[in-house]
Design a protein around this motif. Structure first.
Motif, PDB file in Angstrom:
ATOM      1  N   ASP A  28       2.303  -8.418  -8.083  1.00 19.49           N
ATOM      2  CA  ASP A  28       2.343  -7.675  -6.833  1.00 19.49           C
ATOM      3  C   ASP A  28       1.227  -6.628  -6.836  1.00 19.49           C
ATOM      4  N   LEU A  29       0.634  -6.395  -5.683  1.00 17.66           N
ATOM      5  CA  LEU A  29      -0.459  -5.426  -5.556  1.00 17.66           C
ATOM      6  C   LEU A  29       0.097  -4.142  -4.955  1.00 17.66           C
ATOM      7  N   VAL A  30       0.177  -3.101  -5.776  1.00 18.12           N
ATOM      8  CA  VAL A  30       0.765  -1.824  -5.371  1.00 18.12           C
ATOM      9  C   VAL A  30      -0.245  -0.716  -5.601  1.00 18.12           C
ATOM     10  N   GLY A  31      -0.396   0.173  -4.612  1.00 21.21           N
ATOM     11  CA  GLY A  31      -1.285   1.316  -4.794  1.00 21.21           C
ATOM     12  C   GLY A  31      -1.992   1.686  -3.507  1.00 21.21           C
ATOM     13  N   PRO A  32      -2.947   2.590  -3.571  1.00 26.62           N
ATOM     14  CA  PRO A  32      -3.715   2.966  -2.377  1.00 26.62           C
ATOM     15  C   PRO A  32      -4.462   1.761  -1.814  1.00 26.62           C
ATOM     16  N   SER A  33      -4.652   1.745  -0.527  1.00 22.91           N
ATOM     17  CA  SER A  33      -5.308   0.606   0.122  1.00 22.91           C
ATOM     18  C   SER A  33      -6.698   0.345  -0.436  1.00 22.91           C
ATOM     19  N   GLU A  34      -7.423   1.394  -0.754  1.00 23.64           N
ATOM     20  CA  GLU A  34      -8.771   1.214  -1.291  1.00 23.64           C
ATOM     21  C   GLU A  34      -8.739   0.413  -2.592  1.00 23.64           C
ATOM     22  N   ALA A  47      -1.899  -2.052   8.381  1.00 25.41           N
ATOM     23  CA  ALA A  47      -2.659  -2.160   9.627  1.00 25.41           C
ATOM     24  C   ALA A  47      -3.726  -1.075   9.750  1.00 25.41           C
ATOM     25  N   GLU A  48      -3.399   0.147   9.332  1.00 27.19           N
ATOM     26  CA  GLU A  48      -4.298   1.273   9.586  1.00 27.19           C
ATOM     27  C   GLU A  48      -5.236   1.575   8.427  1.00 27.19           C
ATOM     28  N   ARG A  49      -4.894   1.133   7.215  1.00 25.74           N
ATOM     29  CA  ARG A  49      -5.718   1.440   6.043  1.00 25.74           C
ATOM     30  C   ARG A  49      -6.275   0.188   5.377  1.00 25.74           C
ATOM     31  N   LEU A  50      -5.389  -0.702   4.943  1.00 29.36           N
ATOM     32  CA  LEU A  50      -5.836  -1.854   4.169  1.00 29.36           C
ATOM     33  C   LEU A  50      -6.623  -2.841   5.023  1.00 29.36           C
ATOM     34  N   GLY A  51      -6.108  -3.168   6.195  1.00 30.18           N
ATOM     35  CA  GLY A  51      -6.808  -4.117   7.060  1.00 30.18           C
ATOM     36  C   GLY A  51      -8.251  -3.725   7.317  1.00 30.18           C
ATOM     37  N   PRO A  52      -8.510  -2.500   7.795  1.00 24.46           N
ATOM     38  CA  PRO A  52      -9.905  -2.086   8.002  1.00 24.46           C
ATOM     39  C   PRO A  52     -10.736  -2.132   6.730  1.00 24.46           C
ATOM     40  N   ALA A  53     -10.143  -1.834   5.571  1.00 24.53           N
ATOM     41  CA  ALA A  53     -10.882  -1.905   4.316  1.00 24.53           C
ATOM     42  C   ALA A  53     -11.285  -3.336   3.964  1.00 24.53           C
ATOM     43  N   LEU A  54     -10.593  -4.299   4.578  1.00 24.06           N
ATOM     44  CA  LEU A  54     -10.914  -5.715   4.358  1.00 24.06           C
ATOM     45  C   LEU A  54     -11.775  -6.287   5.483  1.00 24.06           C
ATOM     46  N   ILE A  62       4.934   0.491   4.991  1.00 24.28           N
ATOM     47  CA  ILE A  62       4.041  -0.512   4.411  1.00 24.28           C
ATOM     48  C   ILE A  62       3.227  -1.198   5.508  1.00 24.28           C
ATOM     49  N   LEU A  63       3.889  -1.622   6.570  1.00 24.23           N
ATOM     50  CA  LEU A  63       3.168  -2.294   7.656  1.00 24.23           C
ATOM     51  C   LEU A  63       2.149  -1.356   8.308  1.00 24.23           C
ATOM     52  N   PRO A  80       0.827  -1.211   0.000  1.00 18.02           N
ATOM     53  CA  PRO A  80       0.000   0.000   0.000  1.00 18.02           C
ATOM     54  C   PRO A  80       0.858   1.258   0.000  1.00 18.02           C
ATOM     55  N   THR A  81       0.363   2.295  -0.658  1.00 20.05           N
ATOM     56  CA  THR A  81       1.146   3.517  -0.818  1.00 20.05           C
ATOM     57  C   THR A  81       0.478   4.735  -0.189  1.00 20.05           C
ATOM     58  N   ASP A  82      -0.493   4.538   0.690  1.00 20.02           N
ATOM     59  CA  ASP A  82      -1.277   5.661   1.224  1.00 20.02           C
ATOM     60  C   ASP A  82      -0.390   6.756   1.811  1.00 20.02           C
ATOM     61  N   ASN A  83       0.575   6.373   2.624  1.00 22.16           N
ATOM     62  CA  ASN A  83       1.434   7.350   3.281  1.00 22.16           C
ATOM     63  C   ASN A  83       2.877   7.276   2.797  1.00 22.16           C
ATOM     64  N   ALA A  84       3.065   6.712   1.619  1.00 16.28           N
ATOM     65  CA  ALA A  84       4.406   6.640   1.033  1.00 16.28           C
ATOM     66  C   ALA A  84       4.803   7.993   0.459  1.00 16.28           C
ATOM     67  N   THR A  85       6.094   8.281   0.483  1.00 21.19           N
ATOM     68  CA  THR A  85       6.595   9.472  -0.195  1.00 21.19           C
ATOM     69  C   THR A  85       6.590   9.223  -1.702  1.00 21.19           C
ATOM     70  N   SER A  86       6.774  10.273  -2.466  1.00 21.76           N
ATOM     71  CA  SER A  86       6.815  10.095  -3.923  1.00 21.76           C
ATOM     72  C   SER A  86       7.976   9.200  -4.324  1.00 21.76           C
ATOM     73  N   GLY A  87       9.105   9.324  -3.620  1.00 20.82           N
ATOM     74  CA  GLY A  87      10.246   8.460  -3.922  1.00 20.82           C
ATOM     75  C   GLY A  87       9.959   7.006  -3.621  1.00 20.82           C
ATOM     76  N   GLN A  88       9.279   6.754  -2.514  1.00 24.44           N
ATOM     77  CA  GLN A  88       8.905   5.389  -2.185  1.00 24.44           C
ATOM     78  C   GLN A  88       7.945   4.811  -3.223  1.00 24.44           C
ATOM     79  N   ARG A  89       6.941   5.603  -3.612  1.00 26.98           N
ATOM     80  CA  ARG A  89       5.985   5.115  -4.616  1.00 26.98           C
ATOM     81  C   ARG A  89       6.692   4.762  -5.916  1.00 26.98           C
ATOM     82  N   ASP A  90       7.637   5.589  -6.323  1.00 29.78           N
ATOM     83  CA  ASP A  90       8.374   5.304  -7.558  1.00 29.78           C
ATOM     84  C   ASP A  90       9.137   3.981  -7.447  1.00 29.78           C
TER      85      ASP A  90
END
Length: 345
Positions: A287-293, A332-339, A327-328, A250-260
């Motif tokens: 691999d599944l990359v992107g916003p948690s939603e 825990a805070e975004r993807l898990g609750p969405a599931l 990522i963790l 998940p990339t919700d709180n990743a920096t632009s460098g991390q996302r790249d």
């Protein structure tokens, strides 16, 4: 068909380290497990690598983790038994399970060790030609952990007492054994022997009824057929435990460098997902990359994911410690609750 709410959320790490400073990498792994507990993850799993720069002794690492955590379950995904003596491994596993308060979830696999021709002389200098690496090796480990006798003698010899079964014995550990299966025959065997099933981001491209009309092998359909085959042969049927282990970033709180970097990592690995690889016809999941939603939407649409209610999402192999923290935290805070998952207290 809607997915079940996610019941157990775990993560998996390879525990990479620098050859010149291996302690730092092992310490990073332990800190990630501590973080996982604080974030409410249900489980943390470590991979196993021999003669590489990743965790080679997962049982020892989890022994250390058991003394730095209180609640989170600790697993191996997976220990290749071709490198192990089942009786000795059973002693180590039972010891760590007791030290952890019954939190150990050992995952194992069978099969010939990788690069066996290169390592056989070091591993089995006198018995390399007669060693067998099939399911019987797993059966021996299960028997040892489940308290079956391993010798015909029990009693006192001189001043010392001896047991006829592996000591220490940890009640319940034998029912917490997992098998890392990626073929119909392996998952069938695991089900027949009452194990739990670890599925991952790789399967053998076998014929699957759900994929019969598709022009190319379909990962999700094959994995779904494995889960159903496993449960069809397990004493617990549809209640038999299965954990899925896709690579999720998940990339919700990743920096632009991390996302790249994350997107480049997935892009490089994508070609291997388009067709079976090698003589064993291994098929890899993207691999599944992107916003948690977005990741949650893709998982809810994944036929095999809809069959499970627990996961151990795999962390990428080559990232930095701060990347894993991000990522963790997002899992825990975004993807898990969405599931539909709720953090453990």
């Amino acid at each position: 068909m809607l997915s079940k709410p996610l019941h157990k959320l775990g993560f998996l790490t390879i525990g990479l380290f620098d050859e010149a400073n291996p302690r730092a990498g092992h310490e990073s792994t332990l800190r990630l497990i501590e973080l996982g507990e604080r974030l409410g993850f249900d489980s943390a799993w470590v991979r196993n690598r021999h003669l590489q720069f990743g965790i080679s002794s997962p049982v020892a690492v989890l022994a250390a983790a058991s003394q730095r955590t209180n609640r989170i379950e600790l697993g191996t995904a997976v220990i290749p038994l071709g490198w192990e003596n089942p009786l000795r491994l059973a002693e180590d596993l039972a010891t760590v399970d007791l030290l952890s308060g019954g939190r150990l979830n050992p995952g194992v696999s069978s099969g010939r060790p990788m690069h066996y021709e290169q390592v056989r002389g070091a591993m089995y200098p006198d018995t390399a030609d007669i060693e067998r690496f099939g399911y019987k090796r797993v059966r021996r480990l299960l028997d040892c952990l489940r308290g079956e006798p391993v010798t015909g003698f029990r009693g006192t010899y001189g001043f010392e007492s001896y047991s006829d079964r592996v000591q220490p014995h940890s009640p319940g550990l034998g029912q917490r054994m997992w098998y890392g299966g990626g073929s119909l025959s392996s998952v069938r065997w695991a089900g027949q022997h009452g194990m739990n099933l670890l599925t991952s981001s790789v399967v053998k491209a076998e014929a699957a009824p759900e994929a019969a009309d598709l022009p190319e092998p379909d990962f999700a359909a094959i994995q779904l057929s494995h889960i159903r085959e496993f449960r069809a042969h397990h004493p617990d049927g549809d209640r038999a435990r299965v954990s899925q282990g896709l690579v999720v970033i998940p990339t919700d709180n990743a920096t632009s460098g991390q996302r790249d970097r994350y997107e480049a990592y997935a892009r490089i690995r994508l070609p291997r997902t388009t067709a079976p690889q090698g003589p064993e016809r291994l098929l890899f999941a993207p691999d599944l990359v992107g916003p948690s939603e977005l990741i949650a939407e893709r998982l809810h649409a994944h036929p095999a994911y809809r069959e499970v209610d627990e996961v151990a999402f795999a962390l990428p192999f080559t990232f930095a410690h701060e990347d894993y923290v991000q990522i963790l935290t997002d899992i825990a805070e975004r993807l898990g609750p969405a599931l539909g998952w709720h953090p453990a207290g």
